[in-house]
Design an enzyme around this catalytic site. Structure first.
Site, PDB file in Angstrom:
ATOM      1  N   SER A   1      16.098 -42.076  49.946  1.00 38.33           N
ATOM      2  CA  SER A   1      16.239 -42.165  48.486  1.00 38.33           C
ATOM      3  C   SER A   1      16.078 -43.572  47.925  1.00 38.33           C
ATOM      4  O   SER A   1      16.083 -43.743  46.702  1.00 38.33           O
ATOM      5  CB  SER A   1      17.591 -41.585  48.046  1.00 38.33           C
ATOM      6  OG  SER A   1      17.517 -40.186  47.944  1.00 38.33           O
TER       7      SER A   1
ATOM      8  N   LYS B   1      13.496 -43.971  45.268  1.00 38.60           N
ATOM      9  CA  LYS B   1      13.705 -43.801  43.826  1.00 38.60           C
ATOM     10  C   LYS B   1      13.612 -45.118  43.065  1.00 38.60           C
ATOM     11  O   LYS B   1      13.450 -45.103  41.842  1.00 38.60           O
ATOM     12  CB  LYS B   1      15.046 -43.109  43.579  1.00 38.60           C
ATOM     13  CG  LYS B   1      15.089 -41.657  44.059  1.00 38.60           C
ATOM     14  CD  LYS B   1      16.405 -40.978  43.698  1.00 38.60           C
ATOM     15  CE  LYS B   1      16.407 -39.498  44.079  1.00 38.60           C
ATOM     16  NZ  LYS B   1      16.603 -39.286  45.517  1.00 38.60           N
TER      17      LYS B   1
ATOM     18  N   SER C   1      21.548 -40.292  42.426  1.00 38.18           N
ATOM     19  CA  SER C   1      20.387 -40.016  43.272  1.00 38.18           C
ATOM     20  C   SER C   1      19.862 -38.588  43.111  1.00 38.18           C
ATOM     21  O   SER C   1      19.443 -37.955  44.088  1.00 38.18           O
ATOM     22  CB  SER C   1      20.715 -40.285  44.752  1.00 38.18           C
ATOM     23  OG  SER C   1      19.549 -40.468  45.509  1.00 38.18           O
TER      24      SER C   1
END
Length: 432
Positions: A55, A58, A120
């Site tokens: 993640s 991102k 997230s």
């Protein structure tokens, strides 16, 4: 679309980490410590090893969304209608990080960005990707293009969320069914560096510890547990992004600021959820405890061998030169004296005798001053041209006007007779 020029990455596998010394004993596959002001690398371990980023991906999605807002392609208040796929991707019962998004309901870009950056949210990331580019596939193309523009070099993006493609319900936008996003610690640090320097407003959101989302009874916790109010709280931390998949292990890109000094750290493939924070703490303790921002060269510094330059065709025959600004750099405690200033004059402005030609304006650039370690070692920066961050212009202290034609003519005549007299004298001396 630009991918890694490394055969192992094209096959979906990270290259093997190279053995490297690690004085801090960090328990992670790769780590980096970066001074944000100059981009100087202060500590590293396997920073060019290509690993899963999960993640932390991102951060790229955030960058592109913020850039799209800046360019007025989208707005914070713009509403996004949630389709069936995004609704499924945001299902909180899957065990993946998500903020539940209702099919057919509209959410603002602001809501989706916060869901992605704070908790997230994978579904929120996909919704934003589709908004910006029309489809996640198009957005992935944009991610790889933007990575090339930012000079990341070691990267491979196959989706907007950072999940393994196996978690995308059979609708993966690029790569194979088991592919995952990859970057090196160096590339991850570059991405974080650009995110917070190009869009400092990103930190105003990443520092939010708890997200109150619509009518949800309980707030969504920020997965960055090093925010000061959370379980691994650390003074000065206000970002940036965690990540975890089986391939990536536990990852964390952090940034912290104290007394105007900001650092970025990246920890990749730590062993446990908690250790990514405890290892980051070690690195930040090392940074704040051992490095200080020092004035290495004062403003208006004059090189001992070049306090002035000769001038031809001017009312004056010399002009003083000095550094326009001071040079500041983060250095390890006690090592300030290990750096020396180096003057580089602009050869294009000098004749073959090293002289300037009038007219010269006050403040006109005639070269630059940079730093060099006295032991001959190279300073390590995030970018190849990192030395520019510790380089200042060298300028003329005063203006020198061009002499008028009569003065130049008389100088020429004087020079002619001076040379002539000198020649005669030499000849006469040779007779005796």
């Amino acid at each position: 679309m630009l991918f890694l020029c490394i055969s192992t990455v094209f096959s979906g596998m990270p290259k093997k980490a190279e053995a490297a010394g690690d004085p801090l004993g960090i328990q992670a596959e790769a780590t980096i410590l970066l001074d944000v002001n100059t981009g100087k690398i202060l500590y590293q371990k396997n920073i060019d090893t290509v690993l899963g980023v999960a993640s932390m991906t991102k951060m790229m999605t955030e960058y592109i969304v913020l850039e799209s807002i800046k360019n007025k392609k989208i707005t914070w208040n713009q509403k996004v209608k949630i389709n069936h796929y995004v609704h499924q991707m945001s299902d909180e019962s899957t065990g993946l990080s998500n903020v539940g998004l209702t099919e057919g309901e509209e959410y603002t870009v602001d809501e989706l960005y916060k869901a992605m950056a704070i908790h997230s949210g994978n579904g929120a990331a996909v919704a934003l990707a589709e908004l910006v580019s029309g489809s996640e596939k198009n957005f992935v193309n944009l991610m790889n293009k933007k990575a090339a523009e930012l000079g990341l070099k070691d990267y491979k993006f196959v989706n907007a969320s950072g999940l393994n493609n196996t978690d995308l319900l059979g609708k993966y936008p690029a790569g194979s069914a088991t592919d995952e996003n990859l970057m090196s610690a160096r590339a991850t640090a570059k991405l974080a560096y650009h995110l917070i320097t190009d869009f400092p407003e990103a930190l105003e959101i990443s520092k939010i510890a708890n997200l109150k989302f619509r009518d949800k009874k309980l707030p969504y916790k920020n997965f960055n547990w090093m925010l000061p109010s959370l379980i691994h709280g650390y003074e000065g931390v206000d970002g940036l992004k965690t990540g975890h998949t089986d391939l990536a292990g536990y990852c964390f890109t952090a940034t912290a600021e104290r007394n105007g000094q900001r650092y970025i750290t990246v920890v990749m493939k730590a062993k446990t959820q908690d250790s990514r924070f405890t290892e980051t703490r070690k690195i930040l303790d090392y940074a704040f405890g051992n490095f200080t921002n020092e004035e290495i060269v004062k403003k208006h510094y004059q090189d001992k061998g070049h306090k002035s330059l000769s001038v031809i065709k001017g009312k004056e025959d010399k002009v003083k030169i000095y550094s326009k600004d001071a040079i500041n750099m983060v250095v390890k405690s006690g090592e300030k004296a290990n750096y020396q200033p180096v003057l580089v004059l602009d050869k294009k402005k000098l004749n073959k005798n090293g002289e300037l030609t009038a007219p010269i304006k006050k403040g006109e650039k005639v070269g630059y001053l940079t730093l060099k370690p006295k032991n001959g070692a190279n300073m390590n920066f995030l970018y190849e041209d990192g030395n520019k961050k510790v380089t200042v212009d060298v300028v003329a202290e005063n203006s020198v006007e061009k002499a008028n034609w009569f003065v130049l003519m008389m100088r020429g005549i004087g020079g002619f007779f001076g040379d002539l007299f000198g020649g005669i004298s030499s000849t006469v001396k040779g007779w005796f």
